[in-house]
Motif scaffolding. Structure first.
Motif: not given
Length: 456
Positions: A172-174, A230-244, A221-225
């Motif tokens: 729902d947040l997304l 800001g909503a209290g989650y603990t996110p990381v960013i991942m990268q592989r095979h041309g996708s982030i 990824p930067a915007a969603v991170f």
């Protein structure tokens, strides 16, 4: 081994020298290195030998595509091709694709060998090329075997639960935000170029490669991170095979989120569960992502736009003091017209109709939803706020023939007073368009789904 080959290797390989390039080393002499972590080139020239090693951020393009482009490049612009061969071999537990090409230009002939492979350890594509007097590809194999990399790939522990309250709130947040530019993400592109010269050293071909990625690949990824953080989650960013993409921590487990949802105008991400989404290079924040890809990363303020407020998990206080007779009579006097049928007209539909009717009658009504881990399971009902708390209403009360008994019945079970709350049918529909009915208070369409009960 031929004497000439031994001399060439002696000129090229020097065990006392390991030139360091970003995240990898190669034992080779007389080399120059230009570039950074994201891309670069290592070049060495010795008598009768030229060796190049390009590294670049993987664009999601397999090695064969690079070799296709190289082969096409070497069959035009005045070049005459004598023979071409393609093959593959495993080196350091990695499948390497090779291209041998014999060609001539301006009356001079030569042979060149290309090797392309993808490294999951650093999420890079490597393109090596070699031209030697002997034409023996074993020299190239011996060079490639000396390459050593720092393994940066990580496999996160995939979250085992689905469709529970945690994942519902995340979804729902997304869905409460959208991209200002709702286009779908496109992949990276590459361009290989070469120029040929003829001199006393014979025919020499100098290659180059340029790789580009769409800006959105890094901005999303930067915007969603920042949204998740800001909503209290603990996110990381991942990268592989041309996708982030982004992953969110829940205890010791992680939930991966694709940033290329089916409808980017209705959500900034979607939860994904396939194993490949949990392995890649992990960055703690957008700054690390930018540094690793050698880019400047600044997210515009309006890059994502808020569609509505997200849902929220609530524990409600039950109202035991209010006279409920008027509400009970109103529920008892009305009934739903359709028969209860799962996914056709079920608790979700009945609750939204009930909400619209009560809201139109002046009640301060809300929708409540339970997920898989809720005592009521995946269910929807209505609550009405009063001066002293809330009154819960079960809207899906049916008989043995699946006919609705009335518009709903008041419940005092504690389970009805906790769950995920939505402000309205429209609010629920914005976040869950597949199930939402987009009803307004006292909606004119109510007569299609409910009526006054016949007097017996």
């Amino acid at each position: 081994m031929h004497l000439k080959m031994l001399l060439l290797i002696g000129l090229l390989i020097d065990s006392s020298l390991a030139l360091q390039a970003p995240d990898f080393s190669i034992i080779i002499g007389n080399a120059t290195v230009r570039g950074n972590e994201g891309s670069g080139v290592l070049t060495t020239e010795a008598h009768c030998l030229m060796f190049n090693l390009f590294w670049l951020r993987d664009a999601g393009v397999g090695p064969e595509k690079y070799l296709d482009a190289i082969q096409e490049l070497y069959t035009g612009n005045g070049l005459v091709v004598g023979s071409v061969s393609r093959y593959s071999s495993r080196i350091r537990d990695i499948e390497v694709s090779f291209l041998d090409i014999n060609y001539s230009f301006a009356g001079c002939s030569t042979r060149k060998t290309f090797a392309v492979w993808y490294s999951p350890a650093t999420d890079r594509t490597y393109i090596a090329s070699m031209k030697s007097c002997s034409g023996d590809t074993r020299i190239l194999f011996d060079i490639l075997r000396t390459i050593s990399e720092t393994d940066r790939s990580t496999t996160l522990v995939k979250r085992g639960r689905r469709n529970d309250t945690w994942s519902l709130l995340l979804s729902d947040l997304l869905s409460s935000w959208r991209y200002a530019d709702p286009s779908h993400l496109t992949g990276g592109q590459f361009l290989i170029h070469t120029n040929h010269t003829v001199s006393e050293r014979g025919l020499l071909s100098y290659d180059g490669i340029d790789v580009s990625f769409p800006q959105d690949l890094f901005l999303r990824p930067a915007a969603v991170f920042y949204l998740l953080k800001g909503a209290g989650y603990t996110p990381v960013i991942m990268q592989r095979h041309g996708s982030i993409w982004v992953a969110v921590k829940d205890g010791d487990e992680w939930q991966a989120i694709s940033l290329n949802p089916l409808n980017p105008d209705r959500a900034v991400g979607a939860q994904v569960f396939e194993d490949e989404w949990y392995t890649g290079i992990v960055y703690r924040d957008p700054e690390e992502l930018a540094a690793a890809n050698s880019i400047n990363l600044s997210v515009p303020v309006d890059y994502i736009v808020r569609r509505c407020e997200p849902s929220r998990y609530v524990h409600l206080e039950m109202d035991n003091s209010t006279d409920r007779r008027d509400l009970e009579r109103l529920l008892e006097e009305h009934i739903y017209i359709p028969r209860y049928r799962e996914s056709v007209f079920d608790c979700s539909n009945a609750s939204q109709v009930c909400w619209s009717f009560l809201k139109g009658m002046g009640y301060d009504a809300y929708l409540m939803v339970g997920a898989k881990d809720h005592p009521l399971g995946e269910h929807m009902w209505v609550v009405v706020r009063t001066e002293d708390g809330y009154t819960a209403i079960e809207s899906a009360v049916v008989d043995s023939a699946q006919n609705f008994v009335n518009l709903g019945s008041i419940r005092s079970d504690a389970a009805y007073y906790r769950g995920v709350m939505y402000n309205s049918s429209v609010h629920y529909s914005l976040l869950n368009p597949e199930e939402g009915m987009w009803l307004e208070p006292g909606d004119e369409r109510l007569r299609s789904w409910m009526r006054i009960k016949a007097v017996r």
